[in-house]
Design a protein around this motif. Structure first.
Motif, PDB file in Angstrom:
ATOM      1  N   ALA A   1     -11.631  42.596   3.900  1.00  0.00           N
ATOM      2  CA  ALA A   1     -10.216  42.257   3.716  1.00  0.00           C
ATOM      3  C   ALA A   1      -9.463  42.148   5.029  1.00  0.00           C
ATOM      4  CB  ALA A   1      -9.546  43.293   2.822  1.00  0.00           C
ATOM      5  N   GLY A   2     -10.079  42.625   6.112  1.00  0.00           N
ATOM      6  CA  GLY A   2      -9.415  42.594   7.404  1.00  0.00           C
ATOM      7  C   GLY A   2      -9.358  41.209   8.021  1.00  0.00           C
ATOM      8  N   PHE A   3      -8.792  41.164   9.206  1.00  0.00           N
ATOM      9  CA  PHE A   3      -8.588  39.895   9.919  1.00  0.00           C
ATOM     10  C   PHE A   3      -9.839  39.454  10.673  1.00  0.00           C
ATOM     11  CE2 PHE A   3      -7.172  37.333  13.537  1.00  0.00           C
ATOM     12  CZ  PHE A   3      -6.339  36.413  12.911  1.00  0.00           C
ATOM     13  N   GLY A   4     -10.604  40.430  11.170  1.00  0.00           N
ATOM     14  CA  GLY A   4     -11.780  40.087  11.962  1.00  0.00           C
ATOM     15  C   GLY A   4     -12.654  41.303  12.183  1.00  0.00           C
ATOM     16  N   THR A   5     -13.769  41.077  12.848  1.00  0.00           N
ATOM     17  CA  THR A   5     -14.690  42.158  13.193  1.00  0.00           C
ATOM     18  C   THR A   5     -15.197  41.947  14.611  1.00  0.00           C
ATOM     19  OG1 THR A   5     -15.445  42.352  10.893  1.00  0.00           O
ATOM     20  CG2 THR A   5     -16.833  43.362  12.590  1.00  0.00           C
ATOM     21  N   VAL A   6     -15.237  43.029  15.365  1.00  0.00           N
ATOM     22  CA  VAL A   6     -15.829  42.998  16.695  1.00  0.00           C
ATOM     23  C   VAL A   6     -17.238  43.586  16.585  1.00  0.00           C
ATOM     24  CG1 VAL A   6     -15.577  43.662  19.120  1.00  0.00           C
ATOM     25  CG2 VAL A   6     -13.535  43.435  17.663  1.00  0.00           C
ATOM     26  N   LEU A   7     -18.232  42.825  17.015  1.00  0.00           N
ATOM     27  CA  LEU A   7     -19.605  43.311  17.071  1.00  0.00           C
ATOM     28  C   LEU A   7     -19.900  43.758  18.494  1.00  0.00           C
ATOM     29  CD1 LEU A   7     -21.501  40.530  15.051  1.00  0.00           C
ATOM     30  CD2 LEU A   7     -20.514  42.675  14.197  1.00  0.00           C
ATOM     31  N   PHE A   8     -20.419  44.968  18.643  1.00  0.00           N
ATOM     32  CA  PHE A   8     -20.768  45.506  19.960  1.00  0.00           C
ATOM     33  C   PHE A   8     -22.288  45.537  20.100  1.00  0.00           C
ATOM     34  CE2 PHE A   8     -16.550  47.184  19.155  1.00  0.00           C
ATOM     35  CZ  PHE A   8     -15.920  47.047  20.385  1.00  0.00           C
ATOM     36  N   TYR A   9     -22.768  44.939  21.182  1.00  0.00           N
ATOM     37  CA  TYR A   9     -24.199  44.863  21.457  1.00  0.00           C
ATOM     38  C   TYR A   9     -24.513  45.467  22.818  1.00  0.00           C
ATOM     39  CZ  TYR A   9     -24.969  41.454  17.682  1.00  0.00           C
ATOM     40  OH  TYR A   9     -25.066  40.827  16.468  1.00  0.00           O
ATOM     41  N   THR A  10     -25.763  45.899  22.982  1.00  0.00           N
ATOM     42  CA  THR A  10     -26.323  46.220  24.290  1.00  0.00           C
ATOM     43  C   THR A  10     -27.279  45.101  24.676  1.00  0.00           C
ATOM     44  OG1 THR A  10     -26.219  48.617  24.002  1.00  0.00           O
ATOM     45  CG2 THR A  10     -27.828  47.785  25.584  1.00  0.00           C
ATOM     46  N   ASP A  11     -27.122  44.581  25.873  1.00  0.00           N
ATOM     47  CA  ASP A  11     -28.102  43.621  26.383  1.00  0.00           C
ATOM     48  C   ASP A  11     -29.261  44.423  26.948  1.00  0.00           C
ATOM     49  OD1 ASP A  11     -29.612  41.659  27.561  1.00  0.00           O
ATOM     50  OD2 ASP A  11     -27.905  40.566  28.380  1.00  0.00           O
ATOM     51  N   THR A  12     -30.336  44.527  26.187  1.00  0.00           N
ATOM     52  CA  THR A  12     -31.470  45.353  26.594  1.00  0.00           C
ATOM     53  C   THR A  12     -32.157  44.816  27.837  1.00  0.00           C
ATOM     54  OG1 THR A  12     -32.959  44.175  25.082  1.00  0.00           O
ATOM     55  CG2 THR A  12     -31.840  46.148  24.236  1.00  0.00           C
ATOM     56  N   ALA A  13     -32.003  43.523  28.104  1.00  0.00           N
ATOM     57  CA  ALA A  13     -32.588  42.960  29.320  1.00  0.00           C
ATOM     58  C   ALA A  13     -31.949  43.561  30.559  1.00  0.00           C
ATOM     59  CB  ALA A  13     -32.431  41.439  29.331  1.00  0.00           C
ATOM     60  N   VAL A  14     -30.648  43.835  30.490  1.00  0.00           N
ATOM     61  CA  VAL A  14     -29.954  44.462  31.618  1.00  0.00           C
ATOM     62  C   VAL A  14     -30.442  45.891  31.799  1.00  0.00           C
ATOM     63  CG1 VAL A  14     -27.704  45.223  32.482  1.00  0.00           C
ATOM     64  CG2 VAL A  14     -27.923  42.994  31.363  1.00  0.00           C
TER      65      VAL A  14
ATOM     66  N   VAL B   1     -22.751  45.979  28.115  1.00  0.00           N
ATOM     67  CA  VAL B   1     -22.113  45.807  26.811  1.00  0.00           C
ATOM     68  C   VAL B   1     -21.846  44.321  26.562  1.00  0.00           C
ATOM     69  CG1 VAL B   1     -20.115  46.385  25.385  1.00  0.00           C
ATOM     70  CG2 VAL B   1     -21.032  48.074  26.990  1.00  0.00           C
ATOM     71  N   ARG B   2     -22.176  43.879  25.371  1.00  0.00           N
ATOM     72  CA  ARG B   2     -21.899  42.505  24.940  1.00  0.00           C
ATOM     73  C   ARG B   2     -21.063  42.565  23.670  1.00  0.00           C
ATOM     74  NH1 ARG B   2     -23.433  42.277  29.316  1.00  0.00           N
ATOM     75  NH2 ARG B   2     -25.220  41.158  30.205  1.00  0.00           N
ATOM     76  N   VAL B   3     -20.169  41.593  23.506  1.00  0.00           N
ATOM     77  CA  VAL B   3     -19.236  41.610  22.386  1.00  0.00           C
ATOM     78  C   VAL B   3     -19.180  40.241  21.723  1.00  0.00           C
ATOM     79  CG1 VAL B   3     -16.779  41.750  21.803  1.00  0.00           C
ATOM     80  CG2 VAL B   3     -17.800  43.495  23.252  1.00  0.00           C
ATOM     81  N   VAL B   4     -19.161  40.254  20.395  1.00  0.00           N
ATOM     82  CA  VAL B   4     -18.964  39.038  19.611  1.00  0.00           C
ATOM     83  C   VAL B   4     -17.768  39.280  18.703  1.00  0.00           C
ATOM     84  CG1 VAL B   4     -19.947  37.483  17.882  1.00  0.00           C
ATOM     85  CG2 VAL B   4     -21.425  38.477  19.645  1.00  0.00           C
ATOM     86  N   LEU B   5     -16.768  38.412  18.759  1.00  0.00           N
ATOM     87  CA  LEU B   5     -15.616  38.494  17.860  1.00  0.00           C
ATOM     88  C   LEU B   5     -15.824  37.525  16.702  1.00  0.00           C
ATOM     89  CD1 LEU B   5     -12.756  39.390  17.041  1.00  0.00           C
ATOM     90  CD2 LEU B   5     -11.872  37.579  18.539  1.00  0.00           C
ATOM     91  N   LEU B   6     -15.734  38.038  15.495  1.00  0.00           N
ATOM     92  CA  LEU B   6     -15.836  37.206  14.296  1.00  0.00           C
ATOM     93  C   LEU B   6     -14.480  37.165  13.599  1.00  0.00           C
ATOM     94  CD1 LEU B   6     -19.165  38.649  12.796  1.00  0.00           C
ATOM     95  CD2 LEU B   6     -18.912  36.676  14.322  1.00  0.00           C
ATOM     96  N   THR B   7     -13.986  35.978  13.333  1.00  0.00           N
ATOM     97  CA  THR B   7     -12.759  35.816  12.563  1.00  0.00           C
ATOM     98  C   THR B   7     -13.000  34.733  11.509  1.00  0.00           C
ATOM     99  OG1 THR B   7     -11.868  34.199  14.142  1.00  0.00           O
ATOM    100  CG2 THR B   7     -11.219  36.503  14.461  1.00  0.00           C
ATOM    101  N   GLY B   8     -12.059  34.608  10.585  1.00  0.00           N
ATOM    102  CA  GLY B   8     -12.158  33.558   9.574  1.00  0.00           C
ATOM    103  C   GLY B   8     -13.436  33.660   8.750  1.00  0.00           C
ATOM    104  N   ALA B   9     -14.068  32.510   8.536  1.00  0.00           N
ATOM    105  CA  ALA B   9     -15.265  32.458   7.701  1.00  0.00           C
ATOM    106  C   ALA B   9     -16.412  33.267   8.287  1.00  0.00           C
ATOM    107  CB  ALA B   9     -15.692  31.002   7.496  1.00  0.00           C
ATOM    108  N   ALA B  10     -16.480  33.357   9.617  1.00  0.00           N
ATOM    109  CA  ALA B  10     -17.554  34.127  10.256  1.00  0.00           C
ATOM    110  C   ALA B  10     -17.419  35.612   9.927  1.00  0.00           C
ATOM    111  CB  ALA B  10     -17.542  33.900  11.764  1.00  0.00           C
ATOM    112  N   HIS B  11     -16.185  36.109   9.951  1.00  0.00           N
ATOM    113  CA  HIS B  11     -15.924  37.507   9.591  1.00  0.00           C
ATOM    114  C   HIS B  11     -16.346  37.768   8.143  1.00  0.00           C
ATOM    115  CE1 HIS B  11     -13.565  41.143   8.665  1.00  0.00           C
ATOM    116  NE2 HIS B  11     -12.941  40.452   7.735  1.00  0.00           N
TER     117      HIS B  11
END
Length: 200
Positions: free
Chosen positions: A91-104, A47-57
């Motif tokens: 409208a929320g504060f942020g977003t968590v993106l959940f990824y699978t590292d397919t190489a693993v 499992v891989r995770v990216v947190l986006l907040t502010g302008a990225a969100h």
């Protein structure tokens, strides 16, 4: 709060805000811990995770809105879709993106061939656990969230926008923030249809 009370408090929240007392750093640390403590098959930690907040969100949901506009030709239907994106996600504060590292996943398929056919399914199970752990961690802070699946529609533009590695496959998006309107408890299927106790 005990665990079952925390479970009962968690609902999908579709009216989010940015009245969040925690810092982005504190939230990132919490999310990392929740995912790191979640089990995965063979401890492969795919499992891989990216947190986006502010302008990225905000950028994520602008990308999503743009892609959906291409898929929803009816103007009135798109306006409803856009309103949902704005209220329930952007409208929320942020977003968590959940990824699978397919190489693993591929590595384990090759190095443990006896179970090769199972590793992708097991990676999905790992996602479910990591996503639920993250959701409960946010719930414990009094924050609301929901789990979305605009993948694979947004995969390519999101990967380009945020420099996502090519082997990472997007599996879910979790927008979160302050609870502006509480989520609604959903009815459960009758226990007799879901559970069986075999004593002997």
């Amino acid at each position: 709060m005990n665990f079952t009370d925390l479970q009962a408090q968690r609902h999908s929240v579709y009216a989010l805000g940015r009245n969040v007392s925690q810092t982005p750093t504190a939230l990132f640390d919490l999310i990392k811990l929740a995912v790191k403590q979640a089990p995965t098959a063979f401890n492969n930690q795919s499992v891989r995770v990216v947190l986006l907040t502010g302008a990225a969100h905000e950028k994520l949901w602008a990308i999503t809105a743009q892609r959906l506009q291409q898929e929803v030709p009816d103007a009135a239907a798109y306006e409803k879709t856009l309103a949902k994106i704005n209220q329930a996600f952007q409208a929320g504060f942020g977003t968590v993106l959940f990824y699978t590292d397919t190489a693993v996943v591929t590595e384990f398929e090759e190095t443990v061939p006896l179970y090769a056919d199972n590793f992708y399914d097991w990676s999905e199970q790992g996602h479910g656990i990591a996503e639920y752990a993250t959701w409960l961690a946010l719930t414990e802070l009094g924050l609301g969230a929901s789990l979305q699946h605009y993948n694979p529609l947004i995969d390519a533009p999101v990967a380009e926008a945020f420099a996502i590695p090519a082997t990472w496959r997007l599996r879910a998006q979790m927008p979160f923030g302050s609870i502006e309107t509480p989520g609604v408890a959903k009815e459960s299927v009758d226990d007799s249809a879901r559970f069986k106790w075999i004593k002997a």
